[in-house]
Write a protein that holds these residues in place. Structure first.
Motif, short mmCIF file in Angstrom:
data_model
loop_
_atom_site.label_atom_id
_atom_site.label_comp_id
_atom_site.label_asym_id
_atom_site.label_seq_id
_atom_site.Cartn_x
_atom_site.Cartn_y
_atom_site.Cartn_z
N HIS A 63 -20.73 34.58 79.68
CA HIS A 63 -20.20 33.34 79.51
C HIS A 63 -20.01 33.22 77.94
O HIS A 63 -18.95 32.43 77.71
N GLN A 64 -20.49 33.68 77.13
CA GLN A 64 -20.29 33.41 75.57
C GLN A 64 -19.46 34.36 75.03
O GLN A 64 -19.00 34.14 73.84
N ALA A 68 -21.58 27.89 62.04
CA ALA A 68 -21.05 28.67 63.19
C ALA A 68 -22.20 29.60 63.79
O ALA A 68 -22.50 29.76 64.89
N ARG A 103 -25.50 29.56 63.19
CA ARG A 103 -26.37 28.83 63.75
C ARG A 103 -26.45 27.96 65.06
O ARG A 103 -27.10 28.34 66.02
N GLY A 104 -25.18 27.72 65.15
CA GLY A 104 -24.71 26.91 66.45
C GLY A 104 -24.62 28.07 67.52
O GLY A 104 -25.30 27.80 68.52
N ASN A 105 -23.99 29.30 67.33
CA ASN A 105 -23.87 30.33 68.48
C ASN A 105 -25.25 30.97 68.64
O ASN A 105 -25.75 31.22 69.85
N ARG A 131 -28.01 29.26 68.58
CA ARG A 131 -28.70 28.10 69.28
C ARG A 131 -28.41 28.28 70.97
O ARG A 131 -29.13 28.11 71.79
N VAL A 132 -27.21 28.52 70.91
CA VAL A 132 -26.64 28.48 72.15
C VAL A 132 -27.22 29.73 73.00
O VAL A 132 -27.70 29.80 74.11
N ALA A 183 -30.70 29.20 74.11
CA ALA A 183 -30.81 28.59 75.25
C ALA A 183 -30.78 29.32 76.65
O ALA A 183 -31.32 29.21 77.58
#
Lengths: 710, 295
Positions: free
Chosen positions: A282-283, A313, A315-317, A319-320, A323
């Protein structure tokens, strides 16, 4: 000579659409150039998710002129005897828009006729370009297209701008309310600028965009991303091992960059394949693996951004991914609470194909067919009798992971999760491995199951799919193969070939078909026979195509396919094909082909199976040939039975080439006397069949024509 | 920025753009798309601009309040604009700026997404919008609704409010989000997640649900015959939610599943067709709002 620059500015086009669209633009332009009597020196393309760009170098200013002779009526009809034009002559000149004086009279094989030399002036290229560009836009096709306004142009995503320059002039073209101009656009976030392009200059265009943070050239962008990823991976001794993913991410961005991110080490307890799938599927992240293949707690994400503020960016990735991995770990924990064995029953809730029940029924068929194949192999001493139990166990469990939460979330992990959960349950390692292996080969270049257990279950699974689909009439046609039956047939072939399984296609197919609920009635025998025949034809077709793709000559493939012994033993068929291809390089090959071909052609006149009557021989050559046959037949047959095809071929050739040649020279076969004639024909037929029924029907061989090759 | 401030800012932004600020529709539904303000209003030639918060229920996504990212009940912020404007992406990106998201600092990506709702017979093409790798919005150009090809095309934006809030507030768990000073998302919804997960997965009376589905379906068909398209559509929503509940209880097999989805889709299709006829009979009253230039 003038250059053409054409850019279709869009909202983000799916990554996988970009390269095919650019290829189509090139092809379409090539066709249109011909259609419009233009030419072009060279063409190239570039693209990002927001731009599809085409550049043509060296177009003429004008279309070619056309000079053509238009034939009119015969001279005798167009002019009277006095040489004055008739009504017909005047009419023809008028219809062509010329004066009657311009009519010329020329001799043709049919006599003298009137002609007009017609000259069509070429138009200016710039007047033709609007139509050409419109046809290109309309001609590009995508797997899925859309509308976005009250009009009927379909495209992958909305077109928002057009840049069309011929030299330094804008091509006046308008589509969907968008007028072409000389503007392109920089990176939407890093630049936001509108860029004026003064002229159709490829290098200038690319440079101006690069200044505004768009690398429009795909190769350049890919290599820049690659360099960045390689640089980030280097300290960990890791490398990029997924070129397809690199290609995809290249077309997700306009500015090439990548960032290194980390995740919590504790997630490494989850099977590595799960972590990798969570990253990639997905990522589109790149996993980082040590040179020994071990995953570490890092990943690389591409970025459509320069270095500034990269940490937000990162940190955001992170976090994704956290999850996603948390979800995966939840499934990993939950799924293991129920043994795979217990899940088999749950497969009843998973439907397979209409009328063919569910995956539980399918599992039972796979078990039964695996059992049959295993027993067959035991008979041939290709499998130990002790292996039958694990084969059946693996077959029973092979689909059970389909009802786990993990496979529900990540379907591509089917089989792999089965293996992991089986190991956890304490199943035999050979059983666990076979569960993962039975899906192989998943694609053309994939490996096949390495264990016999995996290979057997894999065969049973694939045969069941093919039988089921054929039973329902879901047969591949042309480019349509929704159930991937061709891939399954290919898998069967590879497994049988590489494991050298001596399985008979017809027998396995009838077993497989008989297991289907559709054919469980006692009266279904003829139906099974019918379906077996059509699946055999399907396999014949597959065997032909696959071997052509492998580089075998098509006449050799046909010869081996059409030997009476056929392709029922797929492994044997492939062996024979290899040998035939091999000996087609030998010096004695033409002699071999000649013997088989000549005896075949003449032997067509009698049916096989007749006897030879020595008392009907009248010539010494008949006796000689018959004696040779009697003396060597058994030996050649023995070699064939031992699958020593090359030796058998050589011996056959050495034995028969000369005497058959002499026979044809000295003996007139088609004599009046039917008994004598048939006896001779039968002798030749026997010689033919000794080879062509068991190895290859060499009458199908096309020998290079010596006359033309000289 | 608190959760409710995010909602208020989005409402203001889209109100300023000229949208009708609609309200949630008072029947359970899986997504804002089911709201008649989207599903029905996307049909036909009448211009339409509208924005609203939609509480959405996805019974199968329940995690008993244990997963920090998954909820069986959550909020969408829905925007529909017909016809889709030429600067769709720009006006959307501006709404993110209004939320204080610095688009130069963060990585915004439009990632391919072919959207499809089999129960509504609806398809669209567009993207998931990613913010530093996280999906925060579905951006869709509807192509078909209720099996009817659209003309003109409607733009649908669906913001995942919890995700955006988690991004802005930099929270790891949805339950830690600050709704407003003194109240977290967990204070307000955690118990719902636990109770409804238990109900959805374990307790719901499946016999009753099966019966309800049949009743709702019959009522919908009856109303359609009476020409009462709008009440009939309510029953499409009820059928759809009942099906979702049965699905969460795990009592619908895969084959059956396709059958149930097909039944809901049929109802949705008849409602869509009925709605088009209804508006056509009224001569498309909202055409009065069409900009003169494009008439």
């Amino acid at each position: 000579m003038t250059n053409l620059l054409f850019e279709i500015g869009t909202e983000e086009i799916p990554a996988g659409y970009i390269t095919p669209a650019l290829d189509q633009m090139k092809t379409l332009f090539g066709e249109l150039v011909k259609k419009y009597r233009l030419e072009v020196h060279s063409v190239c393309c570039a693209g990002t998710p927001r731009k599809l760009v085409f550049f043509g170098e060296g177009l003429p200013q004008k279309q070619e002129n056309i000079l053509e002779d238009i034939q009119g009526p015969a001279a005798a009809i167009a002019f009277d005897k006095a040489g004055n034009p008739t009504r017909a002559g005047i009419g023809f000149a008028k219809s062509q828009g010329v004066d009657i004086k311009e009519l010329q009279i020329k001799k043709t094989p049919k006599g003298e006729y009137c002609f007009i030399m017609k000259r069509t002036e070429g138009q200016d290229t710039r007047h033709l370009l609007p139509d050409i560009l419109r046809e290109i836009v309309k001609g590009i096709s995508f797997p899925k297209s859309m509308k976005w306004k009250e009009n009927h142009i379909f495209f992958a995503r909305p077109i928002r701008s057009l840049l069309a320059l011929f030299g330094d002039t804008v091509v006046p073209v308008e589509m969907n309310g968008i007028k072409a101009d000389r503007y392109t656009f920089g990176h939407p976030f890093l630049s936001g600028k509108r860029i004026t392009i003064p002229a159709a200059d490829w290098e200038l265009y690319k440079r101006l965009l690069r200044q505004e943070k768009v690398v429009v050239d795909i190769d350049e962008r890919r290599e820049a991303v690659r360099a960045k990823i390689v640089q980030l991976m280097k300290p960990y001794d890791a490398v990029i091992d997924d070129e397809e993913l690199l290609e995809e991410v290249t077309n997700l961005i306009e500015y090439p960059n990548a960032i290194e991110c980390s995740f919590d080490k504790e997630f490494l307890d989850i099977p590595a394949e799960v972590v990798e799938t969570a990253m990639k599927e997905h990522q589109r992240y790149f996993p980082v693996k040590k040179s020994n293949g071990k995953l570490i707690e890092k990943f690389v994400a591409v970025l459509n951004r320069n270095e500034d503020n990269a940490d937000t960016a990162i940190r955001g990735n992170e976090r994704v991914l956290k999850a996603r991995l948390s979800d995966a770990r939840f499934f990993w924990k939950e799924d293991r609470k129920i043994r795979l064995e217990k899940r088999v029953e749950d497969l009843k809730t998973l439907s397979f194909l209409e009328k063919l029940g569910n995956y539980y029924d399918r599992t039972r068929r796979i078990v039964a067919l695996s059992d049959y194949i295993a027993h067959t192999l035991v008979t041939f001493r290709m499998l130990k009798i002790d292996d039958i139990v694990p084969v059946k166990r693996a077959a029973l469990l092979c689909k059970a992971d389909l009802v786990t939460q993990m496979v529900g979330e990540f379907p591509s992990l089917q089989g792999i999760m089965g293996r992991e959960y089986a190991e956890w349950d304490g199943e035999e390692p050979s059983v666990a491995a076979a569960i993962a292996e039975h899906y192989m080969p998943r694609f053309a270049a994939d490996t096949i199951p390495s264990s016999k257990i995996g290979a057997i279950v894999g065969l049973a699974d694939k045969f069941d799919t093919i039988s089921s689909c054929f039973a329902l009439g879901l047969i591949p046609t042309g480019s349509q193969d929704p159930y991937s039956l061709r891939r399954h047939a290919y898998g069967i072939l590879r497994i049988i070939e590489e494991h050298e399984f001596p399985l008979g296609l017809t027998e396995v197919l009838s077993q497989s078909l008989a297991l289907l609920p559709l054919f469980s009635e006692p009266g279904s025998k003829h139906l099974i026979k019918e379906k077996t025949t059509s699946i055999r034809e399907f396999f014949k077709d597959r065997l032909f195509h696959i071997n052509i793709e492998r580089g075998y000559r098509y006449d050799l493939v046909n010869a081996v396919l059409n030997a009476e012994i056929g392709f029922d033993g797929i492994h044997d068929f492939l062996e024979r094909l290899k040998v035939i291809s091999d000996i087609s390089q030998e010096s004695w090959w033409p002699d071999l082909v000649t013997v088989v071909e000549r005896t075949f052609n003449i032997g067509k006149k009698v049916n096989s199976g007749g006897s030879i009557y020595e008392d009907a021989f009248t010539e010494p050559e008949e006796h000689i040939l018959w004696d040779i046959y009697k003396n060597t037949e058994a030996d050649i047959r023995k070699k064939i039975d031992e699958k020593k095809y090359k030796e058998a071929s050589y011996e056959y050739c050495r034995t028969f080439a000369k005497p058959v040649h002499i026979f044809f020279d000295k003996v007139f076969v088609n004599v009046e006397d039917e008994r004598i004639r048939n006896n001779r024909l039968m002798l030749l037929k026997k010689i033919n069949e000794l080879y062509s029924s068991k190895i290859a029907d060499l009458s199908q061989i096309i020998m290079p024509d010596t006359k033309t090759s000289r | 920025m608190t959760f409710q401030e995010i909602i208020l800012k989005l409402q203001n932004y889209w109100a300023h753009y000229g949208c009708v600020i609609w309200q949630p529709y008072d029947i359970e539904k899986g997504a804002g798309t089911f709201n008649p303000a989207t599903f029905l209003k996307a049909l036909g030639p009448e211009p339409w601009k509208c924005a609203y918060v939609e509480p959405s229920r996805r019974p199968t996504d329940g995690r008993y309040g244990e997963n920090p990212n998954r909820l069986q009940h959550y909020y969408q912020f829905q925007v529909v604009i017909k016809p889709a404007p030429d600067d769709s992406q720009d006006i959307y990106l501006n709404s993110l700026r209004v939320l204080g998201i610095d688009l130069v600092k963060h990585d915004v990506r439009f990632v391919e997404d072919d959207w499809e709702s089999p129960t509504l017979g609806a398809t669209g093409l567009g993207w998931e919008v990613w913010l530093d790798g996280m999906e925060i919005t579905q951006f869709t150009y509807f192509q078909q609704v209720g099996g009817i090809e659209l003309e003109p095309i409607t733009l649908e934006l669906t913001y995942g409010l919890e995700r955006i809030a988690m991004f802005i507030q930099e929270k790891e768990s949805v339950f830690d989000l600050e709704w407003v000073g003194g109240y977290t998302y967990g204070d307000i919804h955690k118990q719902d997640e636990i109770q409804f997960s238990i109900y959805n997965f374990n307790t719901a009376d499946t016999n009753m649900l099966f019966q309800l589905f049949e009743m709702y379906e019959k009522e919908c068909q009856r109303l359609l015959k009476e020409g009462l398209v709008l009440p009939a559509y309510d029953y499409v929503l009820k059928c759809s939610h009942t099906f979702n509940m049965l699905d969460a209880r795990g009592v619908i097999g895969v084959t059956q599943r396709t059958g149930y989805i097909g039944r809901v889709r049929n109802l949705a299709r008849y409602c869509a067709e009925g709605y088009v006829q209804l508006r056509e009979a009224l001569h498309w009253p909202l055409l009065k709002n069409k900009p003169a230039a494009s008439l």
